[in-house]
Motif scaffolding. Sequence first.
Motif, PDB file in Angstrom:
ATOM      1  N   PRO A   1       0.832  -1.209   0.000  1.00 11.75           N
ATOM      2  CA  PRO A   1       0.000   0.000   0.000  1.00 11.75           C
ATOM      3  C   PRO A   1       0.859   1.249   0.000  1.00 11.75           C
ATOM      4  O   PRO A   1       1.997   1.242   0.465  1.00 11.75           O
ATOM      5  CB  PRO A   1      -0.806  -0.124   1.298  1.00 11.75           C
ATOM      6  N   ALA A   2       0.305   2.334  -0.517  1.00 17.06           N
ATOM      7  CA  ALA A   2       1.034   3.609  -0.601  1.00 17.06           C
ATOM      8  C   ALA A   2       0.729   4.425   0.650  1.00 17.06           C
ATOM      9  O   ALA A   2      -0.340   5.034   0.770  1.00 17.06           O
ATOM     10  CB  ALA A   2       0.632   4.365  -1.857  1.00 17.06           C
ATOM     11  N   ASP A   3       1.655   4.452   1.581  1.00 21.49           N
ATOM     12  CA  ASP A   3       1.503   5.276   2.782  1.00 21.49           C
ATOM     13  C   ASP A   3       1.809   6.731   2.451  1.00 21.49           C
ATOM     14  O   ASP A   3       2.510   7.033   1.474  1.00 21.49           O
ATOM     15  CB  ASP A   3       2.456   4.785   3.879  1.00 21.49           C
ATOM     16  N   PRO A   4       1.326   7.649   3.268  1.00 23.92           N
ATOM     17  CA  PRO A   4       1.666   9.066   3.040  1.00 23.92           C
ATOM     18  C   PRO A   4       3.111   9.355   3.409  1.00 23.92           C
ATOM     19  O   PRO A   4       3.659   8.778   4.351  1.00 23.92           O
ATOM     20  CB  PRO A   4       0.694   9.803   3.969  1.00 23.92           C
ATOM     21  N   VAL A   5       3.734  10.232   2.647  1.00 22.94           N
ATOM     22  CA  VAL A   5       5.098  10.664   2.942  1.00 22.94           C
ATOM     23  C   VAL A   5       5.104  11.488   4.225  1.00 22.94           C
ATOM     24  O   VAL A   5       4.196  12.284   4.465  1.00 22.94           O
ATOM     25  CB  VAL A   5       5.667  11.486   1.762  1.00 22.94           C
ATOM     26  N   LYS A   6       6.122  11.304   5.055  1.00 24.33           N
ATOM     27  CA  LYS A   6       6.205  11.978   6.354  1.00 24.33           C
ATOM     28  C   LYS A   6       7.414  12.917   6.378  1.00 24.33           C
ATOM     29  O   LYS A   6       8.366  12.733   7.153  1.00 24.33           O
ATOM     30  CB  LYS A   6       6.312  10.946   7.478  1.00 24.33           C
ATOM     31  N   LEU A   7       7.387  13.903   5.519  1.00 27.18           N
ATOM     32  CA  LEU A   7       8.520  14.834   5.447  1.00 27.18           C
ATOM     33  C   LEU A   7       8.669  15.663   6.709  1.00 27.18           C
ATOM     34  O   LEU A   7       9.738  16.239   6.958  1.00 27.18           O
ATOM     35  CB  LEU A   7       8.343  15.760   4.240  1.00 27.18           C
ATOM     36  N   GLU A   8       7.618  15.731   7.533  1.00 24.90           N
ATOM     37  CA  GLU A   8       7.719  16.500   8.775  1.00 24.90           C
ATOM     38  C   GLU A   8       8.732  15.880   9.745  1.00 24.90           C
ATOM     39  O   GLU A   8       9.175  16.538  10.694  1.00 24.90           O
ATOM     40  CB  GLU A   8       6.353  16.593   9.451  1.00 24.90           C
ATOM     41  N   ARG A   9       9.109  14.628   9.508  1.00 31.50           N
ATOM     42  CA  ARG A   9      10.109  13.986  10.366  1.00 31.50           C
ATOM     43  C   ARG A   9      11.477  14.660  10.274  1.00 31.50           C
ATOM     44  O   ARG A   9      12.304  14.533  11.183  1.00 31.50           O
ATOM     45  CB  ARG A   9      10.237  12.506   9.991  1.00 31.50           C
ATOM     46  N   PHE A  10      11.718  15.393   9.185  1.00 35.15           N
ATOM     47  CA  PHE A  10      12.997  16.098   9.056  1.00 35.15           C
ATOM     48  C   PHE A  10      13.147  17.205  10.087  1.00 35.15           C
ATOM     49  O   PHE A  10      14.256  17.674  10.341  1.00 35.15           O
ATOM     50  CB  PHE A  10      13.142  16.677   7.646  1.00 35.15           C
ATOM     51  N   ARG A  11      12.047  17.636  10.693  1.00 35.58           N
ATOM     52  CA  ARG A  11      12.148  18.659  11.736  1.00 35.58           C
ATOM     53  C   ARG A  11      12.895  18.140  12.956  1.00 35.58           C
ATOM     54  O   ARG A  11      13.503  18.922  13.695  1.00 35.58           O
ATOM     55  CB  ARG A  11      10.749  19.126  12.145  1.00 35.58           C
ATOM     56  N   THR A  12      12.843  16.840  13.178  1.00 30.48           N
ATOM     57  CA  THR A  12      13.541  16.244  14.320  1.00 30.48           C
ATOM     58  C   THR A  12      14.678  15.334  13.848  1.00 30.48           C
ATOM     59  O   THR A  12      15.061  14.401  14.554  1.00 30.48           O
ATOM     60  CB  THR A  12      12.549  15.432  15.171  1.00 30.48           C
ATOM     61  N   PHE A  13      15.205  15.605  12.663  1.00 36.04           N
ATOM     62  CA  PHE A  13      16.269  14.753  12.125  1.00 36.04           C
ATOM     63  C   PHE A  13      17.493  14.788  13.031  1.00 36.04           C
ATOM     64  O   PHE A  13      17.920  15.854  13.506  1.00 36.04           O
ATOM     65  CB  PHE A  13      16.655  15.215  10.718  1.00 36.04           C
ATOM     66  N   ASN A  14      18.062  13.641  13.260  1.00 31.38           N
ATOM     67  CA  ASN A  14      19.208  13.473  14.156  1.00 31.38           C
ATOM     68  C   ASN A  14      20.503  13.782  13.403  1.00 31.38           C
ATOM     69  O   ASN A  14      21.236  12.880  12.994  1.00 31.38           O
ATOM     70  CB  ASN A  14      19.198  12.038  14.696  1.00 31.38           C
TER      71      ASN A  14
END
Length: 541
Positions: free
Chosen positions: A223-236
């Motif tokens: 299945p095609a999940d939504p992209v979660k580009l907001e995770r880059f805000r907490t990128f390590n």
Amino acid sequence: MTTANPSTTGTEAATTPRSPDQGPVREAAAPAQPAPAPVAFTGRIIVGLLGMLFASLMAILNEQVTAAAMADIQGAFLIGHDDGTWLTALFEAANVATMVFAPWFGITFTLKRFTIGAVLATMFFGLLCPFAPNLASLYVLRILQGISGGCLPPMLIIVALRYLPPKFKLYGLAGYAMTATFGPALGTPLAALWTEFVSWRMAFWQIIPLGVLCCIAIAQGLPADPVKLERFRTFNWIGFITGYPAFAMLVMGLLQGDRLDWFNSAFIGFMFCAGGLLLVVFLVNEWFQPVPFFKLQLLKRRNFTHGISTLLGTVILLVGVAAIPGQFLAQIHTYRPLQTTPLSMLLAMPLLITLPLTAALLNTRRADHRWVIAIGLSLMFATFAIGSFMTSEWIRDNFYLMQSLQIIAQPMVIMSILMGVTTGLPPTEGPFASAMFNTVKTFAAAIATGLIEGVGTAREHFHSSMLVDQLGNHALVASAGLDTSFALGQLAHRIHEQAVVLTSADLYRVMACIALALLLLVPVLPVRIYPPWSTTPPASN
């Protein structure tokens, strides 16, 4: 014990029934992230899972076949041995370092899109490699292919934990185990097929048909999940900047150490010292990082710690099983890959049967994975004990018994490790476990190569010196009618041959000691666990 349902949220996963080794439940430092919505297990999902399985197998074959065919590749490009070693070292360094971070990017860009992109990139760079105009461009292409290929194996564990129902999880993990055992065993036969009968270019191009099928299966099945580009805000960023060069430098140090004489080389000393320092910084950062790449807190689970530590030693043993006979036969009897193919095929083909059978055994409540892994390690120990008695008269046929033991031993060890690492693991922690598991697996392969080369060189020098000293203590009279230079040449050949035999036997003894050490861990560290589908242990326990 049970594996959390895929619909479980981050908070719910923390309250999932846990195995005895997990200790008290603690909330994650990071805010709870909702897990993906549940997906029905249908034929379409099975197609997607098969696509992920073959994508991981494609990455392993790309690595193993090019390594086995490296002599022909070097000859085609007119590359010397020293320059050729960098083709492998740079590829492996990029491959290992990428596996640390691939799960994070896979979740961010979605497993489906990220995996298809990595497969296409691996195919593209492989297609270009034979047309590289010079050595520098070939190095760059191999690095890029190492990066793209390193993205693929970690995705398989994540997908298996997310989509497979509890009853089928161990069978999915058997598929992953196939990529770690069956895949490397196919490396030599395929390299022999391409270099002997087709073209050395096929060592790079063989992945293209399989890659196309992978992309189609993944695109149609998952299945095609939504992209979660907001995770880059907490990128390590600290973890990425320290971890990537740390693993890359350590791998290059291990793979180039023997050729450059280890710490007698300033380059190797810098690789190990700088890489080790960066690794310490990376691990400290990961412990306190709210959104880490490695969730080191998983090591509080006894079975997870046992699985990771045993995996490190087991991979070294698996590399030894493949490398020592191949090196011995090549140096003593001048075997080419085509002539060692029967050894590899004897191991590879039966694994297609013994892996699912072992999964079926472990999927029952009666089976204790600790006994299964102990039996597997005992068989591995027996394999190396037999090898320690080798002589210069050994040919390919003498290794068949040892390889036959591995048909049973490898599935028992690998499947037990996977069961111990993943059982009771919520899908939300799957990416962390996948990153740690795959990184340790590939890094251990680099350690194994460095160990075999380093110990092998040291012991061969030792045995050569001892043999020459023994000859010097005895009067050596050449036959009257024998040319002196020819006699000396024959003598030097015999000394080298015997030194190789003694060195190979020593390497088998080292591997036997590692197997014994892993065996001694079994009654100490892991605790009894039950199959993923078993929600509670039997009353008798």
